[in-house]
Enzyme design. Structure first.
Site, PDB file in Angstrom:
ATOM      1  N   PRO A 165       0.896  -1.114  -0.034  1.00 28.12           N
ATOM      2  CG  PRO A 165      -0.694  -1.530   1.614  1.00 28.12           C
ATOM      3  CD  PRO A 165       0.601  -1.861   1.216  1.00 28.12           C
ATOM      4  CB  SER A 199     -25.781  12.495  14.769  1.00 25.32           C
ATOM      5  OG  SER A 199     -26.075  11.991  13.357  1.00 25.32           O
ATOM      6  CE  LYS A 210     -29.232   6.926  20.169  1.00 20.80           C
ATOM      7  NZ  LYS A 210     -29.139   8.345  20.099  1.00 20.80           N
ATOM      8  CB  SER A 232     -21.498   1.005  12.829  1.00 21.27           C
ATOM      9  OG  SER A 232     -20.442   0.662  12.005  1.00 21.27           O
ATOM     10  N   PRO A 233     -20.194   4.109  11.660  1.00 23.65           N
ATOM     11  CG  PRO A 233     -18.949   5.874  12.295  1.00 23.65           C
ATOM     12  CD  PRO A 233     -19.643   4.494  12.712  1.00 23.65           C
ATOM     13  CB  SER A 257      -8.873  -6.142   5.868  1.00 21.24           C
ATOM     14  OG  SER A 257      -8.906  -4.898   5.663  1.00 21.24           O
ATOM     15  CB  SER A 291      -7.787  -5.739  13.317  1.00 19.97           C
ATOM     16  OG  SER A 291      -6.781  -6.313  14.326  1.00 19.97           O
ATOM     17  CB  SER A 333      -8.919  -2.024   4.026  1.00 16.79           C
ATOM     18  OG  SER A 333      -8.312  -1.799   5.309  1.00 16.79           O
ATOM     19  CD  GLN A 334     -12.856   2.567   9.519  1.00 12.10           C
ATOM     20  OE1 GLN A 334     -14.093   2.491   9.243  1.00 12.10           O
ATOM     21  NE2 GLN A 334     -12.653   2.789  10.718  1.00 12.10           N
TER      22      GLN A 334
END
Length: 531
Positions: free
Chosen positions: A29, A333, A335, A337-338, A363, A365, A460-461
């Site tokens: 990456p 805001s 409720k 999950s981002p 992915s 962890s 992937s975040q």
């Protein structure tokens, strides 16, 4: 060796070390840091000197084992990957590569490598009493390096590392037959990390700037530019351009993105706090230039590597999307999950572009386990498809379907990080069958298994405090690589695709992604109003 260590070994081999594709672009990456406000070599070297000091500051925490343990959901995470990224390097082998960690030993290396105009230097970064050089001292040493590497016609030996692994493996063995070459290569491999002082890239418009820099971090921009100013096998290479572009690229085998950006956050923070202080000058020795003898055969290999790199650089389409309308605070805001929210936006964007869904890899962890690496969350679910289909259908209860899809995604993520995913279990099954020489379970021969593992969306975040974005190439020839960093009020995305594939288009998908994120916001706001 316990079962988890075994699995991590199998993963590292099957995902990285056995792979024969070039590491540049295919697995390594890149990280794009915010553009710096320098435009000349003095600024470039001041920045590089502070950056080096910042990494050494981070290293002191690793050396003294005072790195604070990270937690996820109240559980401590394995910190092992932090101990693998410095003083390590990948080494090509005929069938499989290895990663060597030189920090383990009586006298760990005390130098970094600096490369400028394709010429490599050993820069000792510690005084004889073990204290690190000051920013000012490093700056003086970088000046010396710069002034003794002004020729721009040197053979780019480093470009060999961008080749197909078998090709590079053969060239590597030829290269190190020569004693001088072998010593030079060892010095690069054993160094703590590498700093690439890049030549300025061609000027582009502001809106193209981030795309260009992302490409520079991934592959250097081609042999005319900075692709030879790298040693792609090195785990960690920081890149500082004369034109203010900066970032890094890393070899993926020893570590995931989060530890890398955690290190970046530390370094950026350190650089903000640090001013260059004039230190009383003790004359420092001239950094040693690494010599290479290039016989005709190696020269041929270099020419071939240049051609291949230029094809690859031309082949990759990189788009950086700075989504400025809102960030992770908005889904929170409501409720939601981002991460799950962004994954559903990706599903919607893909569905709108192709009128179908596809296998999607996100992915997650596994660092709740000792030596854990990653597991996959499959973001495409029955619920995500129901939502994406309903989104452009006026009669459906879209918000409820979005909520349901997000809830399922959260559950899958929770399972994955707690070791209840399926991908690594399947890998373990397969590797056990191979090692025990028993017949491979039938599922691995099934067409549906191959189809399910053909991830057109590889995502992937990689979140960080720094306003940066990580980028990587697609996993399959007809797919996309998508990495994102959700900040409070904006989201940075990097989308890649291959130009040779008619069906994919990174620009178009990022446009659909932006629209999807905006439409999902509108949807939730309408629902809030009616409630």
């Amino acid at each position: 060796m316990n079962r988890h260590e075994k699995l991590s070994d199998w993963w590292m081999q099957s995902a990285y070390l056995d792979s024969r594709m070039p590491v540049a672009m295919y697995t390594s990456p890149g990280v794009v840091l915010p553009k710096m406000h320098f435009q000349d070599r003095q600024g470039q070297m001041r920045f590089a000197a502070k950056l080096i000091a910042g990494v050494l500051d981070f290293k002191s925490m690793i050396d003294s084992e005072t790195l604070p343990v990270e937690y996820l959901g109240g559980k401590p995470l394995c910190m092992d990957q932090y101990y693998q990224v410095l003083t390590s390097c990948r080494i090509p082998g005929p069938k499989r590569d290895v990663v060597m960690n030189y920090a383990i030993g009586k006298t760990p290396p005390s130098h970094i490598t600096v490369v400028h105009n394709f010429q490599f230097f050993v820069l000792d970064v510690y005084n004889s009493d073990g204290s690190p050089l000051t920013v000012d001292q490093i700056y003086v040493q970088l000046e010396k390096i710069w002034n003794s590497s002004l020729q721009t016609n040197k053979e780019p030996v480093g470009i060999l590392t961008s080749n197909h692994r078998n090709t590079w493996g053969k060239a590597y063995n030829n290269l190190i037959k020569d004693k001088t070459n072998k010593e030079s290569v060892r010095a690069i491999q054993k160094s703590i990390f590498t700093v690439c002082l890049d030549a300025p890239m061609p000027r582009v418009s502001d809106e193209m700037y981030h795309n260009k820099v992302a490409a520079q971090m991934l592959h250097g921009g081609g042999s005319r530019w900075n692709s030879g100013n790298r040693w792609f096998d090195k785990t960690l290479q920081f890149i500082v351009g004369e034109d203010g572009s900066c970032g890094l690229t890393y070899e993926h085998a020893p570590a995931e993105g989060p530890p890398i950006v955690f290190l970046v956050d530390h370094v950026v923070d350190y650089m903000k706090r640090t001013e260059m202080v004039r230190t009383p000058m003790i004359p420092l020795p001239m950094p040693q230039k690494l010599r290479f003898n290039i016989p005709p055969e190696i020269k041929k290999d270099i020419e071939k590597a240049k051609q291949n790199m230029n094809i690859m650089a031309h082949e990759l389409d990189v788009r950086v999307l700075n989504f400025t309308h809102y960030g992770r605070k908005f889904p929170k805001s409501h409720k939601m999950s981002p991460d799950a929210f962004i994954q559903m936006a990706l599903q919607l964007a893909y569905y709108r572009m192709y009128q179908t869904c596809c296998p999607t890899y996100e992915s997650a962890s596994l660092r709740m386990f000792r030596l854990g690496r990653t597991e996959a969350v499959r973001s495409t679910t029955t619920e995500s498809l129901q939502f994406t289909k309903a989104m452009d259908d006026p009669s459906k209860h879209k918000a409820a379907l979005l909520e349901k899809a997000i809830k399922v995604h959260r559950e899958h993520t929770h399972m994955a990080i707690h070791g209840q995913g399926i991908e690594r279990h399947m890998l373990g099954l397969k590797m056990m069958a191979i090692e025990d020489l028993t017949s491979l379970p039938e599922i691995f021969m099934d067409t549906s298994f191959a189809v399910a593992a053909h991830f057109n969306l590889y995502t992937s975040q990689v979140g960080s405090k720094t306003d940066c974005v990580m980028c990587f190439g697609p996993m399959v020839p007809d797919g996309y690589g998508i990495c994102y960093n959700p900040m409070d009020d904006h989201i940075n995305f990097a989308v890649t695709a291959f130009n040779s594939c008619e069906e994919t288009n990174a620009m178009k998908l990022s446009q659909f992604l932006e629209d999807s994120l905006l439409d999902m916001k509108t949807l939730l706001e309408q629902v809030s109003k009616t409630q």
